[in-house]
Design an enzyme around this catalytic site. Structure first.
Site, short mmCIF file in Angstrom:
data_model
loop_
_atom_site.label_atom_id
_atom_site.label_comp_id
_atom_site.label_asym_id
_atom_site.label_seq_id
_atom_site.Cartn_x
_atom_site.Cartn_y
_atom_site.Cartn_z
N GLY A 222 0.83 -1.20 0.00
CA GLY A 222 0.00 0.00 0.00
C GLY A 222 0.86 1.25 0.00
O GLY A 222 1.97 1.24 0.52
N GLN B 81 2.51 9.97 1.36
CA GLN B 81 3.83 9.34 1.49
C GLN B 81 4.77 9.75 0.36
O GLN B 81 5.97 9.57 0.46
CB GLN B 81 3.71 7.81 1.51
CG GLN B 81 3.09 7.27 2.78
CD GLN B 81 3.03 5.77 2.75
OE1 GLN B 81 2.08 5.19 2.25
NE2 GLN B 81 4.08 5.14 3.26
N CYS C 191 5.87 -0.08 7.25
CA CYS C 191 5.46 1.07 6.46
C CYS C 191 6.65 1.54 5.63
O CYS C 191 7.78 1.59 6.13
CB CYS C 191 5.00 2.17 7.41
SG CYS C 191 4.47 3.68 6.59
N LEU C 192 6.39 1.89 4.38
CA LEU C 192 7.46 2.37 3.50
C LEU C 192 8.06 3.69 4.00
O LEU C 192 9.18 4.04 3.65
CB LEU C 192 6.95 2.54 2.07
CG LEU C 192 6.59 1.24 1.35
CD1 LEU C 192 5.82 1.53 0.07
CD2 LEU C 192 7.84 0.42 1.06
N HIS D 106 -4.72 0.90 7.25
CA HIS D 106 -3.39 1.49 7.40
C HIS D 106 -3.26 2.70 6.47
O HIS D 106 -2.81 3.77 6.88
CB HIS D 106 -2.33 0.42 7.07
CG HIS D 106 -0.92 0.89 7.11
ND1 HIS D 106 -0.03 0.49 8.09
CD2 HIS D 106 -0.21 1.74 6.31
CE1 HIS D 106 1.15 1.05 7.87
NE2 HIS D 106 1.06 1.82 6.80
N GLU D 107 -3.65 2.52 5.19
CA GLU D 107 -3.52 3.61 4.22
C GLU D 107 -4.51 4.74 4.51
O GLU D 107 -4.17 5.91 4.36
CB GLU D 107 -3.70 3.09 2.79
CG GLU D 107 -2.66 2.05 2.36
CD GLU D 107 -1.21 2.45 2.62
OE1 GLU D 107 -0.87 3.65 2.50
OE2 GLU D 107 -0.41 1.56 2.95
N HIS E 110 -3.08 6.96 7.02
CA HIS E 110 -2.11 7.91 6.43
C HIS E 110 -2.83 9.16 5.95
O HIS E 110 -2.36 10.28 6.20
CB HIS E 110 -1.38 7.29 5.24
CG HIS E 110 -0.14 6.55 5.60
ND1 HIS E 110 0.90 7.11 6.30
CD2 HIS E 110 0.24 5.28 5.33
CE1 HIS E 110 1.87 6.22 6.45
NE2 HIS E 110 1.48 5.09 5.88
#
Length: 185
Positions: free
Chosen positions: A60, A65, A110-111, A153-154, A157
């Site tokens: 994701g 991000q 997480c990225l 999760h996304e 963000h």
């Protein structure tokens, strides 16, 4: 093409900023952003591309991000039946959710986070969601397991929330009431 150097890391103020609704029809820039976010995820799951471009695998990616305050994210993963889910969600919402919760036993990653953050992240086990596609069509779907966790999760963000904000600070591995762990296979 989005590379790891384009993904902003924890501490950057944009990750703590609520994103803004996207208007339709999409601008060329918004459509390009949507396509590039999804393509990053596809590339990040291809061993050759990971090696060639030094990518971190992800399932994701939210617009903030990559330093854009647009209310959209991409997901690219398999559901519990092994079916490929690959889409961009624009102006996403959870319209209903289960009482039962879940969490990933090994924790979330997480990225935008370059460290391991141990602890359980409570998520709804099942969710019904609505969002717009890049073509401006409303999509409604039911998600459970990893797709439900990734969607939440996304969506966090887009609201300026990081996954570790949801971990119990006093006891990161405290039992979560009404929760069944999701175990990655």
């Amino acid at each position: 093409m989005i590379l790891m150097e384009h993904i902003i890391r924890e501490g950057h103020p944009v990750l703590r900023t609520r994103t803004e609704e996207v208007t339709f029809p999409l601008t060329k820039e918004d459509r390009k952003l949507a396509e590039e976010m999804l393509q990053y995820l596809i590339n990040s799951q291809d061993e050759e591309m990971v090696e060639k471009y030094n990518l971190r695998p992800g399932i994701g990616l939210a617009a903030n991000q990559v330093n854009s305050l647009k209310r959209m994210f991409a997901l690219h993963l398999e559901d519990d039946k092994g079916e490929q889910l690959s889409f961009v969600a624009i102006n996403p919402k959870i319209v209903s959710h289960s009482v039962e919760q879940t969490y990933i036993e090994s924790g979330e990653g997480c990225l935008s986070v370059d460290r391991v953050v141990p602890g359980y992240v409570p998520r709804y086990a099942r969710i019904t969601v609505k969002f717009m596609t890049v073509d401006g069509k409303e999509q409604k779907m039911r998600l459970k397991g990893l797709p439900a966790i990734a969607f939440q999760h996304e969506l966090d963000h887009l609201n300026g929330i990081m996954f570790f904000d949801r971990i119990n600070e006093q006891n990161p591995f405290a039992e979560i009431p009404d929760a069944t762990p999701f175990i990655r296979e």
